[in-house]
Design a protein around this motif. Structure first.
Motif, PDB file in Angstrom:
ATOM      1  N   ILE A  52       0.814  -1.229   0.217  1.00 48.94           N
ATOM      2  CA  ILE A  52      -0.119   0.108   0.089  1.00 48.94           C
ATOM      3  C   ILE A  52       0.828   1.101   0.099  1.00 48.94           C
ATOM      4  O   ILE A  52       2.034   1.218   0.696  1.00 48.94           O
ATOM      5  N   SER A  53       0.522   2.155  -0.464  1.00 50.38           N
ATOM      6  CA  SER A  53       1.481   3.518  -0.961  1.00 50.38           C
ATOM      7  C   SER A  53       0.376   4.668  -0.682  1.00 50.38           C
ATOM      8  O   SER A  53      -0.596   4.664  -0.836  1.00 50.38           O
ATOM      9  N   ASP A  54       1.424   5.811  -0.235  1.00 51.73           N
ATOM     10  CA  ASP A  54       0.698   7.215  -0.027  1.00 51.73           C
ATOM     11  C   ASP A  54       0.992   8.016  -1.363  1.00 51.73           C
ATOM     12  O   ASP A  54       1.637   7.376  -2.228  1.00 51.73           O
ATOM     13  N   GLU A  55       0.332   9.061  -1.479  1.00 48.75           N
ATOM     14  CA  GLU A  55       0.680   9.954  -2.582  1.00 48.75           C
ATOM     15  C   GLU A  55       2.136  10.184  -2.961  1.00 48.75           C
ATOM     16  O   GLU A  55       2.403  10.467  -4.222  1.00 48.75           O
ATOM     17  N   GLN A  56       3.074   9.906  -2.233  1.00 46.84           N
ATOM     18  CA  GLN A  56       4.478  10.341  -2.444  1.00 46.84           C
ATOM     19  C   GLN A  56       5.308   8.674  -2.614  1.00 46.84           C
ATOM     20  O   GLN A  56       6.545   8.921  -2.920  1.00 46.84           O
ATOM     21  N   TRP A  57       4.158   7.987  -3.041  1.00 44.21           N
ATOM     22  CA  TRP A  57       4.695   6.536  -3.297  1.00 44.21           C
ATOM     23  C   TRP A  57       5.785   6.040  -2.328  1.00 44.21           C
ATOM     24  O   TRP A  57       6.967   5.137  -2.536  1.00 44.21           O
ATOM     25  N   ASN A  58       5.651   6.142  -1.074  1.00 40.40           N
ATOM     26  CA  ASN A  58       6.284   5.485  -0.021  1.00 40.40           C
ATOM     27  C   ASN A  58       5.588   4.403   0.438  1.00 40.40           C
ATOM     28  O   ASN A  58       4.544   3.939   0.344  1.00 40.40           O
ATOM     29  N   GLN A  59       6.392   3.058   0.517  1.00 40.84           N
ATOM     30  CA  GLN A  59       5.960   1.812   0.706  1.00 40.84           C
ATOM     31  C   GLN A  59       5.590   1.628   2.031  1.00 40.84           C
ATOM     32  O   GLN A  59       6.108   1.913   3.074  1.00 40.84           O
ATOM     33  N   GLY A  60       4.144   1.180   1.984  1.00 38.51           N
ATOM     34  CA  GLY A  60       3.506   0.849   3.471  1.00 38.51           C
ATOM     35  C   GLY A  60       3.399  -0.666   3.616  1.00 38.51           C
ATOM     36  O   GLY A  60       4.184  -1.389   3.209  1.00 38.51           O
ATOM     37  N   GLU A  61       1.994  -0.997   4.218  1.00 37.42           N
ATOM     38  CA  GLU A  61       1.858  -2.247   4.378  1.00 37.42           C
ATOM     39  C   GLU A  61       1.921  -3.369   3.486  1.00 37.42           C
ATOM     40  O   GLU A  61       1.372  -2.919   2.051  1.00 37.42           O
TER      41      GLU A  61
END
Length: 174
Positions: A52-61
């Motif tokens: 899952i990613s945020d608007e800045q394409w940071n890698q999440g879950e």
């Protein structure tokens, strides 16, 4: 409802390579994995994960293909995770990694949500742009420039770590 995704190869040195896909919101993340691998010409037999990613394409879950977690650590699985549970109007971006040895990296973004069209089979490959290279693009990781880097000393207190004579313990204590 039908989700339209654009899947873009992280390929900074070559021409743009992407695919536009349609898939039912009720399909699983494994179904999305399958159409991505097929649309880019992979056999789909390598390990893969969505993040899952945020608007800045940071890698999440992580949403994993196989459960490789240790006991007690829960990981979402592609085969049991419904696309609409992860992707919706408020969360439109995923990072997709395929083949952990070669690290094919893709940016997956929800473009629009539409009504299902009669007579269309889903998932559906809508548009192909660019050819995937023979090898995964190499990743270059650049550190942020910091003017203080030249002034950095590992041990600013002047201690010599090989000289134990000034330390308050017996060197042969055990």
């Amino acid at each position: 409802m039908i989700y339209r995704f654009r899947v873009i190869l992280d390929n900074t040195t070559e021409d743009d390579v992407f695919r536009d896909l349609e898939i039912r919101e009720s399909d699983t993340m494994e179904d999305l994995h399958n159409i991505i691998t097929q649309s880019f010409g992979f056999d789909g037999m390598e390990m893969a994960s969505f993040y899952i990613s945020d608007e800045q394409w940071n890698q999440g879950e992580e949403i994993a293909m196989m459960d490789m977690s240790e006991a007690g650590a829960e990981v979402k699985m592609m085969s049991t995770t419904i696309i609409s549970d992860v992707v919706h109007e408020a969360a439109t971006r995923l990072i997709y990694l395929y083949d952990f040895m070669n690290m094919w990296t893709f940016y997956v973004e929800l473009g629009e949500i539409i009504e299902e069209a009669q007579g269309t089979d889903y998932p559906n490959l809508m548009y192909v742009h660019g050819q995937i290279p023979d090898e995964a693009p190499e990743k270059t990781f650049e550190a942020e420039e910091n003017d203080d880097d030249n002034e950095f000393e590992e041990f600013e207190d002047g201690l010599d770590l090989d000289d134990y004579s000034d330390l308050d313990f017996d060197e042969n204590w055990n």
